[in-house]
Design an enzyme around this catalytic site. Structure first.
Site, PDB file in Angstrom:
ATOM      1  N   CYS A  34       0.834  -1.191   0.000  1.00 18.93           N
ATOM      2  CA  CYS A  34       0.000   0.000   0.000  1.00 18.93           C
ATOM      3  C   CYS A  34       0.874   1.247   0.000  1.00 18.93           C
ATOM      4  O   CYS A  34       1.576   1.527   0.982  1.00 18.93           O
ATOM      5  CB  CYS A  34      -0.896  -0.063   1.233  1.00 18.93           C
ATOM      6  SG  CYS A  34      -1.869   1.399   1.413  1.00 18.93           S
TER       7      CYS A  34
ATOM      8  N   ASP B 164       7.900   0.254   2.896  1.00 11.59           N
ATOM      9  CA  ASP B 164       8.236  -0.057   1.492  1.00 11.59           C
ATOM     10  C   ASP B 164       9.751  -0.056   1.282  1.00 11.59           C
ATOM     11  O   ASP B 164      10.299  -0.854   0.513  1.00 11.59           O
ATOM     12  CB  ASP B 164       7.544   0.914   0.518  1.00 11.59           C
ATOM     13  CG  ASP B 164       7.756   2.396   0.851  1.00 11.59           C
ATOM     14  OD1 ASP B 164       8.113   2.731   2.004  1.00 11.59           O
ATOM     15  OD2 ASP B 164       7.585   3.225  -0.067  1.00 11.59           O
TER      16      ASP B 164
ATOM     17  N   GLY C  13      10.101   3.947   6.315  1.00 10.86           N
ATOM     18  CA  GLY C  13       8.947   3.514   5.514  1.00 10.86           C
ATOM     19  C   GLY C  13       9.040   2.018   5.254  1.00 10.86           C
ATOM     20  O   GLY C  13      10.084   1.520   4.836  1.00 10.86           O
TER      21      GLY C  13
ATOM     22  N   ASP D 138      13.467   4.121  -5.994  1.00 12.50           N
ATOM     23  CA  ASP D 138      12.053   3.771  -6.180  1.00 12.50           C
ATOM     24  C   ASP D 138      11.277   5.008  -6.628  1.00 12.50           C
ATOM     25  O   ASP D 138      11.136   5.974  -5.883  1.00 12.50           O
ATOM     26  CB  ASP D 138      11.491   3.197  -4.869  1.00 12.50           C
ATOM     27  CG  ASP D 138      10.100   2.582  -5.046  1.00 12.50           C
ATOM     28  OD1 ASP D 138       9.377   2.991  -5.981  1.00 12.50           O
ATOM     29  OD2 ASP D 138       9.734   1.701  -4.255  1.00 12.50           O
TER      30      ASP D 138
ATOM     31  N   THR E 193       5.150  25.090 -24.194  1.00 12.67           N
ATOM     32  CA  THR E 193       5.077  25.025 -22.724  1.00 12.67           C
ATOM     33  C   THR E 193       5.177  23.584 -22.210  1.00 12.67           C
ATOM     34  O   THR E 193       5.928  23.286 -21.273  1.00 12.67           O
ATOM     35  CB  THR E 193       3.760  25.670 -22.243  1.00 12.67           C
ATOM     36  OG1 THR E 193       3.684  26.981 -22.810  1.00 12.67           O
ATOM     37  CG2 THR E 193       3.704  25.761 -20.733  1.00 12.67           C
TER      38      THR E 193
HETATM   39  N1  LIG Z   1       4.867   6.412 -18.792  1.00  8.98           N
HETATM   40  C1  LIG Z   1       4.229   6.799 -17.694  1.00  8.98           C
HETATM   41  N2  LIG Z   1       3.755   8.049 -17.599  1.00  8.98           N
HETATM   42  C2  LIG Z   1       3.119   8.475 -16.500  1.00  8.98           C
HETATM   43  N3  LIG Z   1       2.916   7.717 -15.412  1.00  8.98           N
HETATM   44  C3  LIG Z   1       3.359   6.458 -15.453  1.00  8.98           C
HETATM   45  C4  LIG Z   1       4.048   5.925 -16.567  1.00  8.98           C
HETATM   46  N4  LIG Z   1       4.367   4.642 -16.294  1.00  8.98           N
HETATM   47  C5  LIG Z   1       3.907   4.407 -15.066  1.00  8.98           C
HETATM   48  N5  LIG Z   1       3.306   5.486 -14.546  1.00  8.98           N
HETATM   49  C6  LIG Z   1       2.711   5.678 -13.231  1.00  8.98           C
HETATM   50  O1  LIG Z   1       3.501   5.020 -12.310  1.00  8.98           O
HETATM   51  C7  LIG Z   1       2.667   4.660 -11.237  1.00  8.98           C
HETATM   52  C8  LIG Z   1       3.028   3.295 -10.755  1.00  8.98           C
HETATM   53  O2  LIG Z   1       4.177   3.455 -10.019  1.00  8.98           O
HETATM   54  P1  LIG Z   1       4.296   2.980  -8.543  1.00  8.98           P
HETATM   55  O3  LIG Z   1       3.285   1.935  -8.252  1.00  8.98           O
HETATM   56  O4  LIG Z   1       5.704   2.703  -8.357  1.00  8.98           O
HETATM   57  O5  LIG Z   1       3.996   4.305  -7.758  1.00  8.98           O
HETATM   58  P2  LIG Z   1       2.684   4.964  -7.240  1.00  8.98           P
HETATM   59  O6  LIG Z   1       1.583   3.989  -7.219  1.00  8.98           O
HETATM   60  O7  LIG Z   1       2.466   6.237  -7.996  1.00  8.98           O
HETATM   61  O8  LIG Z   1       3.195   5.387  -5.815  1.00  8.98           O
HETATM   62  P3  LIG Z   1       3.063   4.652  -4.437  1.00  8.98           P
HETATM   63  O9  LIG Z   1       3.618   3.283  -4.606  1.00  8.98           O
HETATM   64  O10 LIG Z   1       3.852   5.548  -3.568  1.00  8.98           O
HETATM   65  O11 LIG Z   1       1.587   4.660  -4.197  1.00  8.98           O
HETATM   66  C9  LIG Z   1       1.244   4.655 -11.707  1.00  8.98           C
HETATM   67  O12 LIG Z   1       0.524   5.592 -10.940  1.00  8.98           O
HETATM   68  C10 LIG Z   1       1.326   5.086 -13.149  1.00  8.98           C
HETATM   69  O13 LIG Z   1       0.362   6.067 -13.413  1.00  8.98           O
HETATM   70  C1  LIG Z   2       8.997   8.071   1.700  1.00  9.13           C
HETATM   71  C2  LIG Z   2       7.759   7.235   1.479  1.00  9.13           C
HETATM   72  C3  LIG Z   2       6.517   8.128   1.403  1.00  9.13           C
HETATM   73  C4  LIG Z   2       7.924   6.525   0.127  1.00  9.13           C
HETATM   74  O1  LIG Z   2       6.856   5.678  -0.143  1.00  9.13           O
HETATM   75  C5  LIG Z   2       7.606   6.167   2.591  1.00  9.13           C
HETATM   76  O2  LIG Z   2       8.679   5.291   2.573  1.00  9.13           O
HETATM   77  C6  LIG Z   2       7.495   6.781   3.964  1.00  9.13           C
HETATM   78  O3  LIG Z   2       6.449   7.272   4.332  1.00  9.13           O
HETATM   79  N1  LIG Z   2       8.608   6.756   4.735  1.00  9.13           N
HETATM   80  C7  LIG Z   2       8.682   7.238   6.103  1.00  9.13           C
HETATM   81  C8  LIG Z   2       9.953   8.002   6.368  1.00  9.13           C
HETATM   82  C9  LIG Z   2      11.236   7.250   6.077  1.00  9.13           C
HETATM   83  O4  LIG Z   2      11.261   6.273   5.332  1.00  9.13           O
HETATM   84  O5  LIG Z   2      12.284   7.661   6.628  1.00  9.13           O
HETATM   85  K   LIG Z   3       5.917   1.962  -4.409  1.00 12.54           K
END
Ligand SMILES: Nc1ncnc2c1ncn2[C@@H]1O[C@H](COP(=O)(O)OP(=O)(O)OP(=O)(O)O)[C@@H](O)[C@H]1O
Ligand SMILES: CC(C)(CO)[C@@H](O)C(=O)NCCC(=O)O
Ligand SMILES: [K+]
Length: 257
Positions: free
Chosen positions: A7, A109, A107, A129, A184
């Site tokens: 998550c 993750d 974190g 990441d 832009t």
């Molecule tokens: N070419 C691209 N252009 C824009 N966005 C992209 C592209 N490829 C992947 N993504 C985005 O990357 C995201 C998936 O990445 P990832 O799961 O690592 O991160 P996240 O879901 O954004 O973040 P978190 O894991 O912190 O919730 C998706 O939200 C997707 O929209």
């Molecule tokens: C930095 C994020 C938001 C990346 O997902 C997460 O790992 C998080 O909330 N970390 C807590 C702070 C730390 O990792 O030091």
């Molecule tokens: K992630």
């Protein structure tokens, strides 16, 4: 079978591990208001739509959003009859504990990425990441997380430009054809794309200087492959790194139970 839940602040990913491979992976927007029943309706309909034959008996959760853990726990308890392991909680053991300042909550993750990165590549590693935030996890020789870097995420930076400047539109991240934008959107894409390439290269250079040793660099997260097109820094791109780490941590806790 094992249900692994990653998550993040933007998205939550559910994967089902059958003991040797992931048989399904589904993604939903993270929303702390989502109830256990809502998760189950969504999951069970995807299972039947994709004819996924799975009996979930175990679960593991990594959540960067503390508030969602409650409903995910209820989901596991009510619908799968199991108590999930939650990364970062005291009863979830890691192969090597992190070495950071007292009182720091790393974190989950990043802890999970560290376990998976070390298992695949050994130590002296930097894991980049590209999620909601762009994080750098530094892994010591023995596999300990020893710190890193947190930078604003790529999409967050583009969104901030759009929100703060009246004349700047919402744009999607892309690799621009040229560094010099002639409209832009192209200017904004260049700023973010080449800006992040510079950020990643610069941070890794400083980390290597501080550590004074060779360090491998691997990348994960949705935008990793896009940024890999602009730099030779990454030894590999691993989309499944976090999920792989969740399976390893689950196995480690079973072995050491
Ligand atoms: N070419 C691209 N252009 C824009 N966005 C992209 C592209 N490829 C992947 N993504 C985005 O990357 C995201 C998936 O990445 P990832 O799961 O690592 O991160 P996240 O879901 O954004 O973040 P978190 O894991 O912190 O919730 C998706 O939200 C997707 O929209
Ligand atoms: C930095 C994020 C938001 C990346 O997902 C997460 O790992 C998080 O909330 N970390 C807590 C702070 C730390 O990792 O030091
Ligand atoms: K992630």
């Amino acid at each position: 079978m094992l249900l692994a839940i990653d998550c993040g602040n933007t998205n939550t990913v559910f994967s089902i591990w059958d003991g040797s491979r992931f048989i399904a992976t589904w993604r939903i927007a993270t929303d702390h208001k989502r109830t256990a029943d809502e998760y189950f309706v969504w999951l069970s309909s995807l299972m039947s739509l994709t004819r996924t034959e799975a009996t979930i008996t175990e679960a593991i959760i990594s959540s960067t959003v503390p508030r969602v853990v409650f409903n995910l726990r209820v989901l596991c308890d009510r619908y799968f009859g199991c108590r999930p392991l939650v990364v970062g909680k005291p009863d979830c053991r890691l192969p090597v504990p992190p070495r950071v300042d007292q009182g720091t909550t790393v974190g989950p993750d990043r802890l999970v990425n560290t376990v998976a990165g070390h298992a695949r590549h050994g130590g002296d590693l930097v894991i980049v990441d590209f999620g909601t935030a762009t994080t750098f996890d530094v892994v010591d020789t023995d596999g300990a997380y020893i710190g890193g870097v947190i930078a604003p995420g790529v999409n967050l930076s583009l969104e901030a430009l759009h929100m703060a400047a009246a004349a700047l539109p919402h744009v999607d991240v892309a690799k621009p054809l040229k560094a010099i934008g002639t409209n832009t959107v192209a200017c904004m894409q260049s700023g973010v794309y080449w800006g992040y390439i510079g950020l990643v290269e610069g941070i890794v250079r400083e980390v290597r200087r501080e550590r004074d040793r060779p360090m491998k660099v691997i990348a994960t997260g949705g935008l990793a492959s896009l940024f890999a097109q602009g730099t030779a820094l990454f030894q590999s791109i691993e989309d499944d790194l976090t999920m792989h780490g969740l399976v390893l941590i689950h196995d480690h806790n079973k072995e050491t139970a």
